[in-house]
Design an enzyme around this catalytic site. Sequence first.
Site, PDB file in Angstrom:
ATOM      1  N   LYS A  13       7.288 -49.573   2.385  1.00  0.00           N
ATOM      2  CA  LYS A  13       6.704 -50.686   3.143  1.00  0.00           C
ATOM      3  C   LYS A  13       5.709 -51.449   2.263  1.00  0.00           C
ATOM      4  O   LYS A  13       5.117 -50.863   1.338  1.00  0.00           O
ATOM      5  CB  LYS A  13       6.033 -50.183   4.418  1.00  0.00           C
ATOM      6  CG  LYS A  13       4.799 -49.359   4.181  1.00  0.00           C
ATOM      7  CD  LYS A  13       3.984 -49.150   5.453  1.00  0.00           C
ATOM      8  CE  LYS A  13       2.717 -48.404   5.063  1.00  0.00           C
ATOM      9  NZ  LYS A  13       1.722 -48.205   6.042  1.00  0.00           N
TER      10      LYS A  13
ATOM     11  N   LYS B 138      -0.924 -39.940   2.400  1.00  0.00           N
ATOM     12  CA  LYS B 138      -2.242 -40.265   1.831  1.00  0.00           C
ATOM     13  C   LYS B 138      -2.924 -39.060   1.202  1.00  0.00           C
ATOM     14  O   LYS B 138      -3.761 -39.206   0.321  1.00  0.00           O
ATOM     15  CB  LYS B 138      -3.150 -40.874   2.899  1.00  0.00           C
ATOM     16  CG  LYS B 138      -2.802 -42.322   3.190  1.00  0.00           C
ATOM     17  CD  LYS B 138      -3.933 -43.023   3.907  1.00  0.00           C
ATOM     18  CE  LYS B 138      -3.657 -44.507   4.053  1.00  0.00           C
ATOM     19  NZ  LYS B 138      -4.605 -45.176   4.902  1.00  0.00           N
TER      20      LYS B 138
ATOM     21  N   LYS C  46      -1.301 -52.435   1.172  1.00  0.00           N
ATOM     22  CA  LYS C  46      -2.474 -53.000   0.507  1.00  0.00           C
ATOM     23  C   LYS C  46      -2.798 -52.234  -0.760  1.00  0.00           C
ATOM     24  O   LYS C  46      -3.454 -52.755  -1.648  1.00  0.00           O
ATOM     25  CB  LYS C  46      -3.696 -52.890   1.438  1.00  0.00           C
ATOM     26  CG  LYS C  46      -3.651 -53.742   2.668  1.00  0.00           C
ATOM     27  CD  LYS C  46      -4.881 -53.439   3.535  1.00  0.00           C
ATOM     28  CE  LYS C  46      -4.663 -53.859   4.966  1.00  0.00           C
ATOM     29  NZ  LYS C  46      -5.415 -53.074   5.923  1.00  0.00           N
TER      30      LYS C  46
HETATM   31  P1  TYM Z   1      -3.570 -51.222   8.673  1.00  0.00           P
HETATM   32  O1  TYM Z   1      -4.918 -51.774   8.372  1.00  0.00           O
HETATM   33  O2  TYM Z   1      -2.894 -50.399   7.635  1.00  0.00           O
HETATM   34  O3  TYM Z   1      -2.579 -52.396   9.041  1.00  0.00           O
HETATM   35  C1  TYM Z   1      -2.905 -53.379   9.997  1.00  0.00           C
HETATM   36  C2  TYM Z   1      -1.690 -53.737  10.827  1.00  0.00           C
HETATM   37  O4  TYM Z   1      -0.640 -54.210   9.982  1.00  0.00           O
HETATM   38  C3  TYM Z   1       0.570 -53.482  10.240  1.00  0.00           C
HETATM   39  N1  TYM Z   1       1.313 -53.337   8.983  1.00  0.00           N
HETATM   40  C4  TYM Z   1       2.563 -53.770   8.798  1.00  0.00           C
HETATM   41  N2  TYM Z   1       3.447 -54.391   9.605  1.00  0.00           N
HETATM   42  C5  TYM Z   1       4.647 -54.711   9.092  1.00  0.00           C
HETATM   43  N3  TYM Z   1       5.025 -54.440   7.809  1.00  0.00           N
HETATM   44  C6  TYM Z   1       4.185 -53.808   6.964  1.00  0.00           C
HETATM   45  N4  TYM Z   1       4.536 -53.569   5.723  1.00  0.00           N
HETATM   46  C7  TYM Z   1       2.887 -53.447   7.441  1.00  0.00           C
HETATM   47  N5  TYM Z   1       1.812 -52.821   6.884  1.00  0.00           N
HETATM   48  C8  TYM Z   1       0.869 -52.771   7.839  1.00  0.00           C
HETATM   49  C9  TYM Z   1       0.101 -52.140  10.772  1.00  0.00           C
HETATM   50  O5  TYM Z   1       1.106 -51.519  11.533  1.00  0.00           O
HETATM   51  C10 TYM Z   1      -1.111 -52.541  11.592  1.00  0.00           C
HETATM   52  O6  TYM Z   1      -0.709 -52.967  12.870  1.00  0.00           O
HETATM   53  N6  TYM Z   1      -4.444 -47.320  11.640  1.00  0.00           N
HETATM   54  C11 TYM Z   1      -4.366 -48.753  11.603  1.00  0.00           C
HETATM   55  C12 TYM Z   1      -5.621 -49.462  12.052  1.00  0.00           C
HETATM   56  C13 TYM Z   1      -6.139 -49.036  13.381  1.00  0.00           C
HETATM   57  C14 TYM Z   1      -5.616 -49.417  14.652  1.00  0.00           C
HETATM   58  C15 TYM Z   1      -6.467 -48.809  15.609  1.00  0.00           C
HETATM   59  C16 TYM Z   1      -4.525 -50.193  15.048  1.00  0.00           C
HETATM   60  C17 TYM Z   1      -7.220 -48.256  13.606  1.00  0.00           C
HETATM   61  N7  TYM Z   1      -7.417 -48.121  14.958  1.00  0.00           N
HETATM   62  C18 TYM Z   1      -6.236 -48.967  16.986  1.00  0.00           C
HETATM   63  C19 TYM Z   1      -4.300 -50.351  16.417  1.00  0.00           C
HETATM   64  C20 TYM Z   1      -5.145 -49.744  17.359  1.00  0.00           C
HETATM   65  C21 TYM Z   1      -4.088 -49.178  10.168  1.00  0.00           C
HETATM   66  O7  TYM Z   1      -4.405 -48.492   9.233  1.00  0.00           O
HETATM   67  O8  TYM Z   1      -3.602 -50.427  10.049  1.00  0.00           O
END
Ligand code: TYM
Length: 328
Positions: A192, A111, A195
């Site tokens: 992967k 990032k 968004k």
């Molecule tokens: P975020 O918002 O990027 O994504 C949300 C969830 O979706 C999963 N994910 C995927 N799983 C499978 N294939 C993919 N291509 C894919 N892209 C995203 C992510 O693994 C996530 O579970 N840092 C985290 C948000 C967060 C969080 C937390 C999660 C903040 N605090 C505490 C768990 C616990 C994030 O940016 O997810």
Amino acid sequence: MKRVFSGVQPTGNIHLGNYLGALRQFVELQEDHECIYCIVDEHAITVPQDPKELRKHILDVASLYLAVGVDPKKSIVFVQSDVPGHAELGWVLNCNCYTGELSRMTQFKAKSHNKESAPTGLFTYPVLMAADILLYDTDIVPVGNDQKQHIELCRDIAIRVNNTKKKTFVVPEGRYLKEGARIMALDDPTQKMSKSAPNIHSRISLLDDPAKIKKSIMKATTDSEGVIRFDPENKPGVSNLMNIYSVLAGVSLEQIEKDYEGKGYGDFKKDLVEITVNALAPIKARYEEIRYSDELIDILKDGAARANAIAKPVMQRVKDNFGLGLGR
Ligand code: TYM
């Protein structure tokens, strides 16, 4: 009952990767766990955000949680910035985490584009994530594979604090699914699904209409072999589509191979379009019902109050164990 915590960033449209890797688990776990699901708006501002858009996206994601089946009677659903403990604990954890550890985080490297200077929040993002989890004495964190490194760091910080102070934190475990934990981009199966990728056909958003879903799947990168076989290393595009098919249709990968023996990618993709459109239609319909309802705001307010009630005594324990404030 074991406690579950997870979060999703309110940035852009939630896509199939988020659903198959994480949200699907949220729904499954709420049946026999105490679940807390958060919309992590404080994480979103680690990159520039338009305030109006951010507010809109918070409600979009909250609605999608409910639309995929998160039930506010069973789970707590709330917005991160409505519970002050996240930022408060984040600071304490910042003082117990090292720049060397954070420099190794692959998401930060990606990032920040390896620039020499990046926002400090982007750098310490995994510490705030650790605070989210530890603030609730969480046992289980359902996420996709891309969060593994962050979960490991959270565990390291918790263990470090427990070893240097009195036992303060529950050490959580990540929960990753076998299929769906890493859904790849449709246009480039070495990346992967995300968004933020510029090509909208790299992903399928949960609210995409059938024509867009069709176009994205029919354009998806495959290979020139023409055989439907699961082989992520040599056939990443086809294997990714098979993964999506398998989870959405509830059919094993072996069965898909058998069913499509002698058939081409065109037939397979056409069926996958139908499966995906049918799987997402009810989610979209529920989303439309919820998104502009007063009920949504009530659910989030109630969720914040319930989350705060769990977070407060944990934060007080942290303050006591670190000697912060006047004590009670
Ligand atoms: P975020 O918002 O990027 O994504 C949300 C969830 O979706 C999963 N994910 C995927 N799983 C499978 N294939 C993919 N291509 C894919 N892209 C995203 C992510 O693994 C996530 O579970 N840092 C985290 C948000 C967060 C969080 C937390 C999660 C903040 N605090 C505490 C768990 C616990 C994030 O940016 O997810």
